[in-house]
Motif scaffolding. Structure first.
Motif, PDB file in Angstrom:
ATOM      1  N   LYS A 194       0.810   4.924   0.968  1.00 13.94           N
ATOM      2  CA  LYS A 194       0.056   5.906   1.721  1.00 13.94           C
ATOM      3  C   LYS A 194       1.011   7.029   2.063  1.00 13.94           C
ATOM      4  N   THR A 195       0.621   8.253   1.752  1.00 14.99           N
ATOM      5  CA  THR A 195       1.554   9.351   1.931  1.00 14.99           C
ATOM      6  C   THR A 195       1.374  10.092   3.233  1.00 14.99           C
TER       7      THR A 195
ATOM      8  N   ARG B 277      -1.731  12.578  -6.420  1.00 16.81           N
ATOM      9  CA  ARG B 277      -3.112  12.763  -5.971  1.00 16.81           C
ATOM     10  C   ARG B 277      -3.165  13.360  -4.574  1.00 16.81           C
TER      11      ARG B 277
ATOM     12  N   GLU C 217       1.400   8.112  -8.929  1.00 15.09           N
ATOM     13  CA  GLU C 217      -0.060   8.263  -8.821  1.00 15.09           C
ATOM     14  C   GLU C 217      -0.455   8.753  -7.437  1.00 15.09           C
ATOM     15  N   THR C 218       0.089   8.122  -6.419  1.00 15.94           N
ATOM     16  CA  THR C 218      -0.301   8.437  -5.050  1.00 15.94           C
ATOM     17  C   THR C 218       0.181   9.817  -4.636  1.00 15.94           C
TER      18      THR C 218
ATOM     19  N   LYS D 260       3.021   3.650  -9.144  1.00 11.54           N
ATOM     20  CA  LYS D 260       2.115   3.801  -8.000  1.00 11.54           C
ATOM     21  C   LYS D 260       2.533   4.962  -7.113  1.00 11.54           C
TER      22      LYS D 260
ATOM     23  N   GLN E  83       0.847  -1.175   0.000  1.00  7.13           N
ATOM     24  CA  GLN E  83       0.000   0.000   0.000  1.00  7.13           C
ATOM     25  C   GLN E  83       0.882   1.223   0.000  1.00  7.13           C
TER      26      GLN E  83
ATOM     27  N   THR F  48      -8.075   9.981  -0.109  1.00  5.26           N
ATOM     28  CA  THR F  48      -7.421   8.688   0.025  1.00  5.26           C
ATOM     29  C   THR F  48      -8.247   7.652  -0.705  1.00  5.26           C
TER      30      THR F  48
END
Length: 89
Positions: free
Chosen positions: A4-5, A76, A72-73, A69, A2, A16
């Motif tokens: 997650k920032t 966003r 992208e994360t 990924k 995963q 999210t």
């Protein structure tokens, strides 16, 4: 896996996406790996591939997926007002 920032400055407006849980996330990652592997094999100049080549992900496939990924994360969750964008400036 995963990404997650947690890098939004404010909770409001921070988006999210759990992709409907871990099972869906893994399925999406495998689908993306298959896409990357297919693209790599289609452009390698070889017309015949072995069974192993058609069923094995390479470290490069995994690295490419991780970069996609992460982009992208971070793109966003850390939009123009995010902490990451502020640090880069």
């Amino acid at each position: 896996v995963q990404f997650k920032t947690g890098c939004c400055d404010h909770e409001m407006g921070c988006r999210t996406n759990r992709d409907n849980g871990n099972g869906r996330t893994v399925r999406n990652l495998v689908d993306d790996l298959v896409r990357l592997m297919s693209s790599r094999l289609a452009t390698d100049g070889t017309s015949q591939h072995t069974r192993g080549q058609l069923t094995t992900f390479t470290p490069e496939d995994l690295s490419e997926l991780a970069l996609e990924k992460a982009d992208e994360t971070l793109g966003r969750a850390c939009a123009t007002d995010g902490t990451l964008d502020t640090l880069v400036q």
